[in-house]
Design a protein around this motif. Structure first.
Motif, short mmCIF file in Angstrom:
data_model
loop_
_atom_site.label_atom_id
_atom_site.label_comp_id
_atom_site.label_asym_id
_atom_site.label_seq_id
_atom_site.Cartn_x
_atom_site.Cartn_y
_atom_site.Cartn_z
N ALA A 226 0.85 -1.19 0.00
CA ALA A 226 0.00 0.00 0.00
C ALA A 226 0.89 1.23 0.00
O ALA A 226 2.01 1.21 0.52
CB ALA A 226 -0.92 0.01 1.20
N GLN A 227 0.40 2.30 -0.57
CA GLN A 227 1.16 3.55 -0.67
C GLN A 227 0.38 4.69 -0.03
O GLN A 227 -0.83 4.78 -0.18
CB GLN A 227 1.44 3.90 -2.13
N VAL A 228 1.11 5.53 0.68
CA VAL A 228 0.56 6.77 1.21
C VAL A 228 1.24 7.92 0.49
O VAL A 228 2.46 8.04 0.52
CB VAL A 228 0.76 6.88 2.73
N GLN A 229 0.44 8.75 -0.16
CA GLN A 229 0.97 9.84 -0.97
C GLN A 229 0.54 11.18 -0.37
O GLN A 229 -0.64 11.38 -0.06
CB GLN A 229 0.45 9.72 -2.40
N VAL A 230 1.49 12.08 -0.23
CA VAL A 230 1.23 13.41 0.31
C VAL A 230 1.67 14.44 -0.72
O VAL A 230 2.78 14.37 -1.26
CB VAL A 230 1.96 13.65 1.64
N THR A 231 0.80 15.40 -0.99
CA THR A 231 1.09 16.48 -1.95
C THR A 231 1.04 17.83 -1.24
O THR A 231 0.05 18.14 -0.56
CB THR A 231 0.10 16.47 -3.12
N VAL A 232 2.11 18.59 -1.37
CA VAL A 232 2.17 19.95 -0.83
C VAL A 232 2.07 20.92 -2.01
O VAL A 232 2.89 20.87 -2.92
CB VAL A 232 3.48 20.19 -0.06
N SER A 233 1.06 21.76 -2.00
CA SER A 233 0.85 22.73 -3.08
C SER A 233 0.68 24.12 -2.48
O SER A 233 0.16 24.27 -1.37
CB SER A 233 -0.38 22.36 -3.91
N GLY A 234 1.12 25.11 -3.20
CA GLY A 234 0.99 26.48 -2.70
C GLY A 234 1.67 27.48 -3.63
O GLY A 234 1.96 27.18 -4.79
N SER A 235 1.94 28.67 -3.11
CA SER A 235 2.57 29.73 -3.89
C SER A 235 3.63 30.42 -3.05
O SER A 235 3.52 30.47 -1.82
CB SER A 235 1.53 30.74 -4.36
N VAL A 236 4.65 30.93 -3.73
CA VAL A 236 5.72 31.65 -3.05
C VAL A 236 5.93 32.99 -3.72
O VAL A 236 5.66 33.16 -4.92
CB VAL A 236 7.05 30.84 -3.08
N GLN A 237 6.39 33.95 -2.95
CA GLN A 237 6.72 35.28 -3.44
C GLN A 237 8.23 35.35 -3.66
O GLN A 237 9.01 35.21 -2.72
CB GLN A 237 6.29 36.34 -2.44
#
Length: 239
Positions: A226-237
């Motif tokens: 089994a796989q656990v997937q984490v995605t971090v999304s956002g914006s930077v200045q």
């Protein structure tokens, strides 16, 4: 009233009306964001499934609904006696599942028979105990086998994947800033999303044929990954 007096009166009236109106206040315009980049980073951690759930089912049919119900109750109670004798917290939990009874209509539209089913669910981390207990229970057939991750293992994998995803997000932000000729960056907004693959999100389910009641052989089982997937999304200045 002279025309001059009328003109003066009209002028004073217009002035008073003008002063009575509220003056519109100018709203400052929000600055358009510049040098802002949006992107995401993903990390996946894999582990062997450590949670098992086996559903056993008994079906009965007859003309008398009470008779069918009593047969199912007796079958379920006998199965519970065997299952409870082998139950152990964490290793194998025992619970009853769905219990249903419904009529079957004949060609003339009238009730011709009653059909019912009762389920027993064995779940836990001790695969050998669950398999052996399943083989000892008589009169019920295996309806489904579901593998997955326990809550403790999933939380640990999620923490590992999250740490990796955050590190990848930070590294990529630095690469993007340098690629555009900027010296650094500041974080504007960020979101974190996680999901399990191969486990509870997409469970591995097998429908098995009825076993011989005399064999009492353990149910053959083999867990997968089994796989656990984490995605971090956002914006930077960029700065």
């Amino acid at each position: 009233m002279t025309s001059a007096h009328s003109c003066a009166l009209a002028t004073s009236l217009v002035v008073s009306l003008c002063f009575g109106l509220p003056m519109a206040t100018a709203q400052p315009l929000s600055p358009v964001p510049r040098d802002v980049v949006q992107f995401s980073a993903t990390a996946t951690v894999e582990a062997r499934q450590d949670q098992l759930s086996v559903t056993l089912r008994s079906t009965r049919e007859g003309s008398d609904p009470l008779g069918v119900q009593e047969q199912l109750k007796a079958q379920l109670e006998a199965a519970l006696v065997v299952a409870r004798a082998n139950a152990q917290p964490g290793a194998m939990e025992v619970r009853s599942g769905n219990f249903s009874l419904y009529p079957r209509a004949g060609r003339d539209g009238r009730i011709s028979a009653w059909q019912g089913s009762a389920e027993l669910v064995l779940s836990g981390r001790d695969f050998e105990r669950i398999a052996a207990t399943t083989g000892r229970i008589q009169g019920l057939t295996v309806a489904a086998v579901v593998f997955g991750l326990s809550g403790e293992l999933r939380e640990r994998l999620e923490q590992q994947a999250q740490a990796q995803a955050i590190e990848r997000f930070r590294a990529r932000a630095g690469e993007i800033a340098r690629g555009f000729g900027f010296g650094s960056y500041t974080l504007r907004e960020v979101g974190i999303n996680s999901q399990e693959q191969g486990g509870m999100v997409r469970p591995r389910v097998m429908a098995l044929e009825a076993r011989s009641s005399a064999a009492e052989a353990p149910l053959p089982l083999e867990a997968g990954q089994a796989q656990v997937q984490v995605t971090v999304s956002g914006s930077v200045q960029l700065k």
